[in-house]
Write a protein that holds these residues in place. Structure first.
Motif, PDB file in Angstrom:
ATOM      1  N   SER A  84       0.900  -1.309  -0.198  1.00 41.45           N
ATOM      2  CA  SER A  84      -0.025  -0.141   0.079  1.00 41.45           C
ATOM      3  C   SER A  84       0.912   1.336   0.058  1.00 41.45           C
ATOM      4  CB  SER A  84      -1.164   0.005   0.916  1.00 41.45           C
ATOM      5  OG  SER A  84      -0.247   0.090   2.381  1.00 41.45           O
ATOM      6  N   GLY A  85       2.286   1.104   0.270  1.00 38.52           N
ATOM      7  CA  GLY A  85       3.110   2.335   0.322  1.00 38.52           C
ATOM      8  C   GLY A  85       2.931   2.875   1.672  1.00 38.52           C
ATOM      9  N   ASP A  86       2.374   2.339   2.752  1.00 43.42           N
ATOM     10  CA  ASP A  86       2.016   3.061   4.047  1.00 43.42           C
ATOM     11  C   ASP A  86       3.922   2.724   4.680  1.00 43.42           C
ATOM     12  OD1 ASP A  86      -0.377   3.784   3.627  1.00 43.42           O
ATOM     13  OD2 ASP A  86      -1.132   1.906   4.736  1.00 43.42           O
ATOM     14  N   ARG A  87       4.498   1.749   4.183  1.00 44.24           N
ATOM     15  CA  ARG A  87       5.726   1.543   5.093  1.00 44.24           C
ATOM     16  C   ARG A  87       6.641   1.119   3.983  1.00 44.24           C
ATOM     17  NH1 ARG A  87       5.592  -3.013   9.542  1.00 44.24           N
ATOM     18  NH2 ARG A  87       7.742  -3.802   9.391  1.00 44.24           N
ATOM     19  N   THR A  88       8.107   1.641   4.318  1.00 42.32           N
ATOM     20  CA  THR A  88       9.153   1.159   3.171  1.00 42.32           C
ATOM     21  C   THR A  88       9.925   0.029   3.818  1.00 42.32           C
ATOM     22  OG1 THR A  88       9.115   3.429   2.524  1.00 42.32           O
ATOM     23  CG2 THR A  88      11.103   2.105   2.011  1.00 42.32           C
ATOM     24  N   PRO A  89      10.145  -1.126   3.063  1.00 41.55           N
ATOM     25  CA  PRO A  89      10.840  -2.060   3.664  1.00 41.55           C
ATOM     26  C   PRO A  89      12.265  -1.666   4.069  1.00 41.55           C
ATOM     27  CG  PRO A  89      10.233  -2.596   1.210  1.00 41.55           C
ATOM     28  CD  PRO A  89       9.668  -1.296   1.850  1.00 41.55           C
ATOM     29  N   ARG A  90      12.661  -2.703   5.007  1.00 42.04           N
ATOM     30  CA  ARG A  90      14.319  -2.610   5.274  1.00 42.04           C
ATOM     31  C   ARG A  90      15.130  -2.864   4.152  1.00 42.04           C
ATOM     32  NH1 ARG A  90      12.543  -5.140  10.056  1.00 42.04           N
ATOM     33  NH2 ARG A  90      13.743  -6.806   9.285  1.00 42.04           N
ATOM     34  N   ILE A  91      16.375  -2.692   4.192  1.00 44.72           N
ATOM     35  CA  ILE A  91      17.250  -3.225   3.121  1.00 44.72           C
ATOM     36  C   ILE A  91      17.139  -4.870   2.851  1.00 44.72           C
ATOM     37  CG2 ILE A  91      19.332  -3.070   4.342  1.00 44.72           C
ATOM     38  CD1 ILE A  91      18.821  -2.522   0.516  1.00 44.72           C
ATOM     39  N   ASP A  92      17.029  -5.386   4.090  1.00 43.00           N
ATOM     40  CA  ASP A  92      17.044  -6.912   4.008  1.00 43.00           C
ATOM     41  C   ASP A  92      15.848  -7.522   3.661  1.00 43.00           C
ATOM     42  OD1 ASP A  92      16.144  -5.808   6.861  1.00 43.00           O
ATOM     43  OD2 ASP A  92      15.810  -7.760   7.312  1.00 43.00           O
ATOM     44  N   VAL A  93      14.590  -6.770   3.726  1.00 46.05           N
ATOM     45  CA  VAL A  93      13.437  -7.196   3.255  1.00 46.05           C
ATOM     46  C   VAL A  93      13.579  -7.020   1.659  1.00 46.05           C
ATOM     47  CG1 VAL A  93      10.947  -6.783   3.415  1.00 46.05           C
ATOM     48  CG2 VAL A  93      12.256  -6.784   5.499  1.00 46.05           C
ATOM     49  N   ILE A  94      14.096  -5.811   1.308  1.00 53.67           N
ATOM     50  CA  ILE A  94      14.098  -5.640  -0.282  1.00 53.67           C
ATOM     51  C   ILE A  94      15.103  -6.731  -0.731  1.00 53.67           C
ATOM     52  CG2 ILE A  94      15.259  -4.059  -1.900  1.00 53.67           C
ATOM     53  CD1 ILE A  94      14.404  -1.730   0.019  1.00 53.67           C
ATOM     54  N   VAL A  95      16.053  -7.107  -0.307  1.00 50.50           N
ATOM     55  CA  VAL A  95      16.867  -8.211  -0.781  1.00 50.50           C
ATOM     56  C   VAL A  95      16.020  -9.544  -0.639  1.00 50.50           C
ATOM     57  CG1 VAL A  95      18.932  -9.713  -0.266  1.00 50.50           C
ATOM     58  CG2 VAL A  95      19.123  -7.491  -0.003  1.00 50.50           C
ATOM     59  N   ASN A  96      15.334  -9.825   0.040  1.00 49.33           N
ATOM     60  CA  ASN A  96      14.608 -11.093   0.308  1.00 49.33           C
ATOM     61  C   ASN A  96      13.221 -10.875  -0.906  1.00 49.33           C
ATOM     62  OD1 ASN A  96      16.015 -12.136   2.283  1.00 49.33           O
ATOM     63  ND2 ASN A  96      14.492 -11.489   3.946  1.00 49.33           N
ATOM     64  N   LEU A  97      12.734  -9.672  -0.962  1.00 49.19           N
ATOM     65  CA  LEU A  97      11.664  -9.509  -1.944  1.00 49.19           C
ATOM     66  C   LEU A  97      12.332 -10.013  -3.395  1.00 49.19           C
ATOM     67  CD1 LEU A  97       9.767  -6.352  -0.681  1.00 49.19           C
ATOM     68  CD2 LEU A  97       8.803  -8.403  -0.973  1.00 49.19           C
ATOM     69  N   ALA A  98      13.336  -9.313  -3.696  1.00 55.29           N
ATOM     70  CA  ALA A  98      14.038  -9.441  -4.991  1.00 55.29           C
ATOM     71  C   ALA A  98      14.294 -10.978  -5.132  1.00 55.29           C
ATOM     72  CB  ALA A  98      15.461  -8.617  -5.238  1.00 55.29           C
TER      73      ALA A  98
END
Length: 102
Positions: free
Chosen positions: A37-51
């Motif tokens: 929803s854009g209410d929260r920005t993921p931390r870098i470790d979450v970005i890596v996991n998402l990718a």
């Protein structure tokens, strides 16, 4: 295009539900909902996991390496999905013709 929109785009391309992507990344569905929803920005470790879960690079997820045509298509698709009820049949035909030509 914002990060949450890119997450949604890649998630839809892979056919993942919000719950499936949350499970693949090891985060709660509630957190995933906030990221989407854009209410929260993921931390870098979450970005890596998402990718990793989406089988893309972090650059692609962060928008550093996404084909402009792909982004434009996704944005057009989103606009159309939201406004399809208010379009006349003639407008729809004209739009389809335009898309086929381009």
């Amino acid at each position: 295009m914002e990060l949450n929109e890119r997450i949604k785009m890649f998630m839809n391309e892979r056919g993942y539900t919000q719950k499936e992507l949350a499970e693949k990344t090891g985060i709660t569905e509630a957190s995933m909902s906030k990221y989407l929803s854009g209410d929260r920005t993921p931390r870098i470790d979450v970005i890596v996991n998402l990718a990793n879960a989406l089988e893309i690079t972090t650059d692609e997820l962060l928008g550093n390496d996404i084909n402009e045509k792909k982004m434009s298509f996704f944005q057009a698709k989103t606009v159309l999905a939201r406004g399809k009820e208010s379009m006349s049949e003639e407008d729809k035909k004209e739009l389809i013709k335009f898309l086929l030509e381009n």
